[in-house]
Design a protein around this motif. Structure first.
Motif, PDB file in Angstrom:
ATOM      1  N   LYS A 199       0.841  -1.214   0.000  1.00 47.81           N
ATOM      2  CA  LYS A 199       0.000   0.000   0.000  1.00 47.81           C
ATOM      3  C   LYS A 199       0.869   1.254   0.000  1.00 47.81           C
ATOM      4  CE  LYS A 199      -4.139  -1.834   2.290  1.00 47.81           C
ATOM      5  NZ  LYS A 199      -4.921  -1.809   3.548  1.00 47.81           N
ATOM      6  N   VAL A 200       1.960   1.222   0.774  1.00 41.78           N
ATOM      7  CA  VAL A 200       2.882   2.362   0.827  1.00 41.78           C
ATOM      8  C   VAL A 200       3.441   2.639  -0.568  1.00 41.78           C
ATOM      9  CG1 VAL A 200       5.124   3.177   1.692  1.00 41.78           C
ATOM     10  CG2 VAL A 200       3.505   2.087   3.259  1.00 41.78           C
ATOM     11  N   LYS A 201       3.933   1.581  -1.219  1.00 41.15           N
ATOM     12  CA  LYS A 201       4.532   1.726  -2.555  1.00 41.15           C
ATOM     13  C   LYS A 201       3.504   2.226  -3.568  1.00 41.15           C
ATOM     14  CE  LYS A 201       7.895  -1.877  -1.617  1.00 41.15           C
ATOM     15  NZ  LYS A 201       8.112  -3.328  -1.668  1.00 41.15           N
ATOM     16  N   GLU A 202       2.308   1.644  -3.524  1.00 42.85           N
ATOM     17  CA  GLU A 202       1.271   2.030  -4.488  1.00 42.85           C
ATOM     18  C   GLU A 202       0.840   3.481  -4.278  1.00 42.85           C
ATOM     19  OE1 GLU A 202      -3.236   0.729  -5.932  1.00 42.85           O
ATOM     20  OE2 GLU A 202      -2.322  -0.364  -4.260  1.00 42.85           O
ATOM     21  N   PHE A 203       0.689   3.876  -3.019  1.00 47.27           N
ATOM     22  CA  PHE A 203       0.270   5.244  -2.701  1.00 47.27           C
ATOM     23  C   PHE A 203       1.293   6.253  -3.232  1.00 47.27           C
ATOM     24  CE2 PHE A 203       0.039   9.075  -0.159  1.00 47.27           C
ATOM     25  CZ  PHE A 203      -1.316   9.316  -0.073  1.00 47.27           C
ATOM     26  N   ILE A 204       2.562   6.023  -2.923  1.00 43.99           N
ATOM     27  CA  ILE A 204       3.602   6.980  -3.324  1.00 43.99           C
ATOM     28  C   ILE A 204       3.740   7.020  -4.846  1.00 43.99           C
ATOM     29  CG2 ILE A 204       6.080   7.494  -3.204  1.00 43.99           C
ATOM     30  CD1 ILE A 204       5.996   6.339  -0.306  1.00 43.99           C
ATOM     31  N   LYS A 205       3.684   5.871  -5.470  1.00 48.49           N
ATOM     32  CA  LYS A 205       3.794   5.816  -6.941  1.00 48.49           C
ATOM     33  C   LYS A 205       2.668   6.626  -7.605  1.00 48.49           C
ATOM     34  CE  LYS A 205       4.152   2.529 -10.766  1.00 48.49           C
ATOM     35  NZ  LYS A 205       3.969   1.138 -11.183  1.00 48.49           N
ATOM     36  N   LYS A 206       1.446   6.439  -7.111  1.00 49.15           N
ATOM     37  CA  LYS A 206       0.304   7.157  -7.699  1.00 49.15           C
ATOM     38  C   LYS A 206       0.380   8.656  -7.384  1.00 49.15           C
ATOM     39  CE  LYS A 206      -3.183   3.511  -8.006  1.00 49.15           C
ATOM     40  NZ  LYS A 206      -4.445   2.990  -7.451  1.00 49.15           N
ATOM     41  N   ALA A 207       0.827   8.998  -6.185  1.00 54.22           N
ATOM     42  CA  ALA A 207       0.901  10.424  -5.800  1.00 54.22           C
ATOM     43  C   ALA A 207       1.922  11.173  -6.644  1.00 54.22           C
ATOM     44  CB  ALA A 207       1.261  10.543  -4.322  1.00 54.22           C
ATOM     45  N   LYS A 208       2.997  10.478  -6.998  1.00 53.87           N
ATOM     46  CA  LYS A 208       4.098  11.142  -7.701  1.00 53.87           C
ATOM     47  C   LYS A 208       4.061  10.989  -9.221  1.00 53.87           C
ATOM     48  CE  LYS A 208       7.373  11.374  -3.904  1.00 53.87           C
ATOM     49  NZ  LYS A 208       7.692  12.797  -4.014  1.00 53.87           N
ATOM     50  N   SER A 209       3.149  10.163  -9.712  1.00 59.55           N
ATOM     51  CA  SER A 209       3.099   9.994 -11.174  1.00 59.55           C
ATOM     52  C   SER A 209       2.510  11.237 -11.830  1.00 59.55           C
ATOM     53  CB  SER A 209       2.257   8.759 -11.536  1.00 59.55           C
ATOM     54  OG  SER A 209       0.917   8.974 -11.171  1.00 59.55           O
ATOM     55  N   ILE A 210       3.040  11.582 -12.968  1.00 57.35           N
ATOM     56  CA  ILE A 210       2.547  12.766 -13.713  1.00 57.35           C
ATOM     57  C   ILE A 210       1.409  12.274 -14.598  1.00 57.35           C
ATOM     58  CG2 ILE A 210       3.191  14.644 -15.266  1.00 57.35           C
ATOM     59  CD1 ILE A 210       5.108  14.728 -12.976  1.00 57.35           C
ATOM     60  N   GLU A 211       0.306  12.998 -14.540  1.00 61.57           N
ATOM     61  CA  GLU A 211      -0.854  12.577 -15.349  1.00 61.57           C
ATOM     62  C   GLU A 211      -0.649  12.939 -16.806  1.00 61.57           C
ATOM     63  OE1 GLU A 211      -4.329  14.098 -13.073  1.00 61.57           O
ATOM     64  OE2 GLU A 211      -4.352  12.011 -12.463  1.00 61.57           O
TER      65      GLU A 211
END
Length: 197
Positions: A185-197
């Motif tokens: 969950k930590v990895k998924e959250f950070i990845k989604k938060a930092k990905s550029i749309e």
């Protein structure tokens, strides 16, 4: 968007969060919280952390002296004041502090608007409840100094990206159980938060 993983209680969770790209870790110095950590234990974890990671101590209803003493003892880099304070109290600190706005209504999010601030949903027990702030309150508001907290998870983090928040703060939304993080969950959250749309 910067990401803070709050409620760190052990070194393993801290290192997983950092490896996943967290910008900041949060340590809860509030004894009534299920995520409480003693200053001594926090100091031991902080000593093992790599450089360039913000180390945030969360305080509830503490005196200025206690906050400053724990700040120096543990080597945190920011004190998050998760209780009702005024501008004079905020500006009386020599150390770096972050005010928390516990929002009950839309107007509340403008409190301390000239400062970097964390905006959380108002709950009696001071956070970690998973309650969300209404996102439509932030429409047409300058969010460049706002860190959003409350009810965030890997499932809903992408909804908040369009508002231009300085950062997000998550605790219960990335836990396996209270006080222990779920690495995926930590990895998924950070990845989604930092990905550029």
């Amino acid at each position: 968007m910067r990401v803070k993983i709050c409620g760190i209680t052990n070194l393993e969770d801290a290192l997983i969060a950092i490896d996943a790209g967290a910008d900041a870790l949060g340590f809860v110095f509030y004894e009534k919280s299920p995520r409480f950590i003693s200053p001594q234990k926090a100091k031991e974890i902080i000593k093992e952390l790599p450089p360039f990671i913000e180390r945030v101590g969360l305080f509830v209803n503490e005196t200025k002296k206690n906050i400053e003493d724990i700040y120096k003892y543990t080597n945190i880099s920011l004190a998050q004041l998760h209780f009702d304070i005024d501008k004079d109290f905020l500006e009386s600190f020599e150390i770096k502090v972050l005010p928390v706005v516990r929002a009950k209504k839309k107007e509340d999010i403008l409190k301390f608007k000239n400062y970097y601030r964390l905006v959380d949903a108002y709950v009696e027990e001071f956070g970690g409840s998973g309650k969300r702030v209404a996102l439509d309150w932030f429409k047409d508001v300058d969010c460049s100094k706002v860190i959003l907290a409350g009810g965030l998870s890997p499932k809903n983090i992408e909804e908040v990206k369009k508002y231009g928040f300085y950062g997000v703060d998550v605790s219960s939304g990335v836990e396996a159980y209270k006080g222990k993080k779920d690495p995926n969950k930590v990895k998924e959250f950070i990845k989604k938060a930092k990905s550029i749309e």
